[in-house]
Design an enzyme around this catalytic site. Sequence first.
Site, short mmCIF file in Angstrom:
data_model
loop_
_atom_site.label_atom_id
_atom_site.label_comp_id
_atom_site.label_asym_id
_atom_site.label_seq_id
_atom_site.Cartn_x
_atom_site.Cartn_y
_atom_site.Cartn_z
N GLY A 63 3.94 -2.95 -5.80
CA GLY A 63 4.53 -4.52 -6.36
C GLY A 63 3.96 -5.53 -6.17
N ARG A 112 14.32 -7.79 -9.09
CA ARG A 112 15.41 -6.98 -10.06
C ARG A 112 13.49 -6.55 -11.41
NH1 ARG A 112 19.40 -10.88 -9.97
NH2 ARG A 112 19.22 -12.48 -10.90
N GLY A 114 12.05 -4.27 -13.23
CA GLY A 114 12.23 -3.80 -13.64
C GLY A 114 10.63 -3.45 -14.36
N SER A 175 13.16 3.18 -7.72
CA SER A 175 13.11 1.64 -7.80
C SER A 175 14.97 1.54 -8.31
CB SER A 175 12.85 1.65 -8.79
OG SER A 175 12.72 0.20 -9.08
N ASN A 246 11.78 2.78 -0.32
CA ASN A 246 12.00 0.63 -1.42
C ASN A 246 12.64 0.50 -0.74
OD1 ASN A 246 11.33 0.18 -4.00
ND2 ASN A 246 10.81 2.80 -4.88
N THR A 247 13.31 -0.70 -1.81
CA THR A 247 14.05 -1.11 -1.14
C THR A 247 15.38 -0.99 -1.62
OG1 THR A 247 14.34 -2.18 -3.67
CG2 THR A 247 12.36 -3.52 -1.98
N TYR A 318 3.83 -5.81 2.80
CA TYR A 318 5.26 -6.70 1.43
C TYR A 318 5.28 -7.74 1.62
CZ TYR A 318 5.80 -7.37 -3.67
OH TYR A 318 6.02 -8.52 -4.78
N SER A 319 6.49 -8.20 1.98
CA SER A 319 7.53 -8.58 2.48
C SER A 319 6.43 -9.85 2.87
CB SER A 319 8.74 -8.63 2.39
OG SER A 319 9.48 -8.26 1.49
#
Length: 336
Positions: A63, A112, A114, A175, A246-247, A318-319
Amino acid sequence: MFYSCLKKILFQLDPEHSHEFTFRHLKRITGTPLQFLISQSVPTKSVDCMGLSFKNPLGLAAGLDKNGDCIDVLGAMGFGFIEVGTVTPLPQQGNQKPRLFRVTEAEALINRMGFNNLGVDYLINNIKRSRFGGVLGINIGKNKETPLEVSKEDYLICMDKVYPYAGYIAVNISSPNTEKLRQLQYGDLLEDMLTSVKKKQTQLHEQHDRYVPVAVKISPDLSEEELIKLADAFLKHEIDGVIATNTTLDHSLIQGLNHCQQSGGLSGRPLQPSSNETIRLLSKELKGRIPIIGVGGIDSLMAAREKIAAGASLLQLYSGLIFQGPALIKKIIHHI
């Protein structure tokens, strides 16, 4: 100190503009001697997983570098492995902007996006130029316009193309930002996907005389019963690894905070509890027969250790990298 100053500037920008600005400049130095400006020396802490040897157990989650533009410079930060993507057969713009939001008080992101990416062929050209010495994971998905019923074809197209260049392939069926994609985690759609992916893996193994493991990325929003069914399916089809998670679509832990009402997948610190619980339950069902890559809210050494205690063999950031900077990589690898 340097990242703290830089973050103050970057966080004045819209999150997606900040990302584009950062990657535009990282792309200019990736693979050049200027990489030393952000390179970090970390100890080797080898881990064998999925039949692969990892220099250390900490990787970059999919991502962040969707198109593989900055593989070498990100690798120079000390990651033992990097997962690029999610990539689709054809380029696509993703969802309408704005589509990325910072929940700074909680060190979290809502996205979001996509599956916005430049397509699998663009990614492969970047990989061919890379000199990254760690394990490279390639995360694959389906194009938005591909009907769910035939979505496996998009995954198989991507597998065909990335197989010669991948250390492992990550199949993203979780996702929350591609309509109905998460339905691929259930019933006949899951069975068809896993059967097709394993058949393709066998064909490509014979064709290239090289076995590339396949991992499946799952959602944190599954019930215990749903997780048990998934684990049974992964064992039945001899999937090589599971990426959890995932999120999440559960925004209850950020109620009242800025952007909490925005739709999309939540990542970062608030994801820790559900991600850890998913890993714990999955580990209980898999009984060590399939390794787990733990991702979701790792923002400290303690959070990393909690993932391992829950049952993860490898970890991804990631974050945490966005909010803490590259120093977090070094700290975790040194002390894990």
